[in-house]
Design a protein around this motif. Sequence first.
Motif, PDB file in Angstrom:
ATOM      1  N   ILE A  13       0.811  -1.274   0.060  1.00 26.80           N
ATOM      2  CA  ILE A  13      -0.143   0.066  -0.024  1.00 26.80           C
ATOM      3  C   ILE A  13       0.836   1.124   0.103  1.00 26.80           C
ATOM      4  CG2 ILE A  13      -1.945   1.399   1.300  1.00 26.80           C
ATOM      5  CD1 ILE A  13      -2.776  -1.282  -0.170  1.00 26.80           C
ATOM      6  N   SER A  14       1.880   1.187   0.711  1.00 24.53           N
ATOM      7  CA  SER A  14       2.967   2.393   0.948  1.00 24.53           C
ATOM      8  C   SER A  14       4.342   1.898   1.508  1.00 24.53           C
ATOM      9  CB  SER A  14       2.196   3.539   1.702  1.00 24.53           C
ATOM     10  OG  SER A  14       2.310   3.094   2.978  1.00 24.53           O
ATOM     11  N   ILE A  15       5.108   2.819   0.720  1.00 29.30           N
ATOM     12  CA  ILE A  15       6.548   2.732   1.224  1.00 29.30           C
ATOM     13  C   ILE A  15       6.811   4.038   2.086  1.00 29.30           C
ATOM     14  CG2 ILE A  15       9.116   2.561   0.808  1.00 29.30           C
ATOM     15  CD1 ILE A  15       7.593  -0.383   0.725  1.00 29.30           C
ATOM     16  N   THR A  16       7.165   4.038   3.189  1.00 18.22           N
ATOM     17  CA  THR A  16       7.351   5.469   3.678  1.00 18.22           C
ATOM     18  C   THR A  16       8.786   5.755   4.148  1.00 18.22           C
ATOM     19  OG1 THR A  16       7.207   4.271   5.955  1.00 18.22           O
ATOM     20  CG2 THR A  16       5.164   4.914   5.026  1.00 18.22           C
ATOM     21  N   VAL A  17       9.636   5.062   3.381  1.00 18.02           N
ATOM     22  CA  VAL A  17      11.288   5.635   3.505  1.00 18.02           C
ATOM     23  C   VAL A  17      11.643   5.534   2.147  1.00 18.02           C
ATOM     24  CG1 VAL A  17      11.473   4.366   5.615  1.00 18.02           C
ATOM     25  CG2 VAL A  17      12.043   3.086   3.694  1.00 18.02           C
ATOM     26  N   LYS A  18      12.901   6.113   1.828  1.00 22.74           N
ATOM     27  CA  LYS A  18      13.466   5.987   0.893  1.00 22.74           C
ATOM     28  C   LYS A  18      14.885   5.784   0.849  1.00 22.74           C
ATOM     29  CE  LYS A  18      13.975  11.336   0.974  1.00 22.74           C
ATOM     30  NZ  LYS A  18      13.781  11.528   2.235  1.00 22.74           N
ATOM     31  N   VAL A  19      15.660   5.542  -0.195  1.00 24.16           N
ATOM     32  CA  VAL A  19      17.127   5.186  -0.194  1.00 24.16           C
ATOM     33  C   VAL A  19      18.000   6.100   0.319  1.00 24.16           C
ATOM     34  CG1 VAL A  19      19.011   4.691  -1.705  1.00 24.16           C
ATOM     35  CG2 VAL A  19      16.821   3.742  -2.094  1.00 24.16           C
ATOM     36  N   GLY A  20      18.666   5.782   1.441  1.00 28.38           N
ATOM     37  CA  GLY A  20      19.732   6.825   2.096  1.00 28.38           C
ATOM     38  C   GLY A  20      19.025   7.202   3.521  1.00 28.38           C
ATOM     39  N   ASP A  21      17.658   6.928   3.913  1.00 30.41           N
ATOM     40  CA  ASP A  21      17.053   7.342   4.937  1.00 30.41           C
ATOM     41  C   ASP A  21      17.853   6.395   6.177  1.00 30.41           C
ATOM     42  OD1 ASP A  21      15.372   8.931   4.031  1.00 30.41           O
ATOM     43  OD2 ASP A  21      13.613   7.702   4.278  1.00 30.41           O
ATOM     44  N   GLN A  22      18.162   6.919   7.364  1.00 27.25           N
ATOM     45  CA  GLN A  22      18.449   6.249   8.563  1.00 27.25           C
ATOM     46  C   GLN A  22      17.468   6.070   9.351  1.00 27.25           C
ATOM     47  OE1 GLN A  22      21.847   5.621   9.279  1.00 27.25           O
ATOM     48  NE2 GLN A  22      21.104   4.320  10.862  1.00 27.25           N
ATOM     49  N   LYS A  50      19.440   0.916   2.138  1.00 24.71           N
ATOM     50  CA  LYS A  50      20.286   0.842   0.692  1.00 24.71           C
ATOM     51  C   LYS A  50      19.702   0.584  -0.414  1.00 24.71           C
ATOM     52  CE  LYS A  50      24.132  -2.099  -1.028  1.00 24.71           C
ATOM     53  NZ  LYS A  50      25.023  -3.278  -0.569  1.00 24.71           N
ATOM     54  N   GLU A  51      18.531  -0.295  -0.333  1.00 24.56           N
ATOM     55  CA  GLU A  51      17.825  -0.482  -1.568  1.00 24.56           C
ATOM     56  C   GLU A  51      16.324  -0.876  -1.186  1.00 24.56           C
ATOM     57  OE1 GLU A  51      17.890  -3.606  -5.260  1.00 24.56           O
ATOM     58  OE2 GLU A  51      19.360  -3.988  -3.470  1.00 24.56           O
ATOM     59  N   ILE A  52      15.328  -0.431  -2.101  1.00 26.26           N
ATOM     60  CA  ILE A  52      13.990  -0.703  -1.910  1.00 26.26           C
ATOM     61  C   ILE A  52      13.699  -1.492  -3.158  1.00 26.26           C
ATOM     62  CG2 ILE A  52      11.535   0.306  -1.953  1.00 26.26           C
ATOM     63  CD1 ILE A  52      12.800   2.687  -0.640  1.00 26.26           C
ATOM     64  N   LYS A  53      13.152  -2.760  -2.975  1.00 23.72           N
ATOM     65  CA  LYS A  53      12.805  -3.688  -4.014  1.00 23.72           C
ATOM     66  C   LYS A  53      11.435  -4.009  -4.369  1.00 23.72           C
ATOM     67  CE  LYS A  53      16.967  -6.854  -3.009  1.00 23.72           C
ATOM     68  NZ  LYS A  53      17.377  -7.310  -4.344  1.00 23.72           N
ATOM     69  N   VAL A  54      10.648  -3.200  -3.833  1.00 25.62           N
ATOM     70  CA  VAL A  54       9.203  -3.162  -4.245  1.00 25.62           C
ATOM     71  C   VAL A  54       8.546  -1.993  -4.521  1.00 25.62           C
ATOM     72  CG1 VAL A  54       8.685  -5.416  -3.026  1.00 25.62           C
ATOM     73  CG2 VAL A  54       8.350  -3.248  -2.017  1.00 25.62           C
ATOM     74  N   ARG A  55       7.509  -1.699  -5.165  1.00 21.52           N
ATOM     75  CA  ARG A  55       6.875  -0.258  -5.528  1.00 21.52           C
ATOM     76  C   ARG A  55       5.532  -0.368  -4.766  1.00 21.52           C
ATOM     77  NH1 ARG A  55       6.979  -0.723 -11.449  1.00 21.52           N
ATOM     78  NH2 ARG A  55       7.239  -2.868 -10.855  1.00 21.52           N
ATOM     79  N   GLU A  56       4.765   0.709  -4.660  1.00 17.44           N
ATOM     80  CA  GLU A  56       3.598   0.754  -4.123  1.00 17.44           C
ATOM     81  C   GLU A  56       2.568   0.147  -5.107  1.00 17.44           C
ATOM     82  OE1 GLU A  56       2.623   4.837  -2.863  1.00 17.44           O
ATOM     83  OE2 GLU A  56       4.175   4.604  -1.454  1.00 17.44           O
ATOM     84  N   VAL A  65      11.759 -10.102   0.230  1.00 18.59           N
ATOM     85  CA  VAL A  65      12.437  -9.035   0.343  1.00 18.59           C
ATOM     86  C   VAL A  65      11.855  -7.782  -0.071  1.00 18.59           C
ATOM     87  CG1 VAL A  65      14.984  -7.934   0.344  1.00 18.59           C
ATOM     88  CG2 VAL A  65      14.748 -10.340   0.455  1.00 18.59           C
ATOM     89  N   MET A  66      11.648  -6.661   0.572  1.00 16.22           N
ATOM     90  CA  MET A  66      11.085  -5.644   0.503  1.00 16.22           C
ATOM     91  C   MET A  66      12.125  -4.578   0.301  1.00 16.22           C
ATOM     92  SD  MET A  66       7.547  -5.921   2.337  1.00 16.22           S
ATOM     93  CE  MET A  66       6.934  -4.291   1.877  1.00 16.22           C
ATOM     94  N   ILE A  67      13.111  -4.401   1.381  1.00 14.70           N
ATOM     95  CA  ILE A  67      14.030  -3.494   1.685  1.00 14.70           C
ATOM     96  C   ILE A  67      15.242  -4.080   2.118  1.00 14.70           C
ATOM     97  CG2 ILE A  67      14.280  -1.353   3.047  1.00 14.70           C
ATOM     98  CD1 ILE A  67      11.507  -0.726   3.160  1.00 14.70           C
ATOM     99  N   VAL A  68      16.355  -3.269   1.577  1.00 16.02           N
ATOM    100  CA  VAL A  68      17.752  -3.827   2.090  1.00 16.02           C
ATOM    101  C   VAL A  68      18.272  -2.833   2.895  1.00 16.02           C
ATOM    102  CG1 VAL A  68      19.982  -4.583   1.374  1.00 16.02           C
ATOM    103  CG2 VAL A  68      17.780  -5.280   0.106  1.00 16.02           C
ATOM    104  N   LEU A  69      19.056  -2.969   4.121  1.00 16.29           N
ATOM    105  CA  LEU A  69      19.337  -2.206   5.007  1.00 16.29           C
ATOM    106  C   LEU A  69      21.012  -2.272   4.953  1.00 16.29           C
ATOM    107  CD1 LEU A  69      16.958  -2.288   8.049  1.00 16.29           C
ATOM    108  CD2 LEU A  69      17.017  -0.569   6.035  1.00 16.29           C
ATOM    109  N   GLU A  70      21.879  -1.153   5.247  1.00 15.71           N
ATOM    110  CA  GLU A  70      23.196  -1.486   5.598  1.00 15.71           C
ATOM    111  C   GLU A  70      23.570  -0.890   6.838  1.00 15.71           C
ATOM    112  OE1 GLU A  70      25.492   0.401   2.400  1.00 15.71           O
ATOM    113  OE2 GLU A  70      24.624   2.307   2.874  1.00 15.71           O
TER     114      GLU A  70
END
Length: 70
Positions: A13-22, A50-56, A65-70
């Motif tokens: 439904i929604s992704i509330t973060v973007k690449v680079g967000d802490q 680091k990466e968002i692998k899905v779209r709204e 996997v929806m989101i990858v963190l580093e």
Amino acid sequence: MAEIVAPMGGKVISITVKVGDQINEDDEVGILEAMKMEMPISAPTSGKVKEIKVREGEAVDADQVMIVLE
């Protein structure tokens, strides 16, 4: 590196973060709709997006996997 996965199949439904967000552990990073219910998706650990692998609007499978963190 950590991954945020879909707890069950459904529609993003929604992704509330973007690449680079802490983000911090337990921060909401998105909402998944499954079985006519909205389910908030929370980060299992702190990190930087680091990466968002899905779209709204996209359908996801359980454990995808929806989101990858580093």
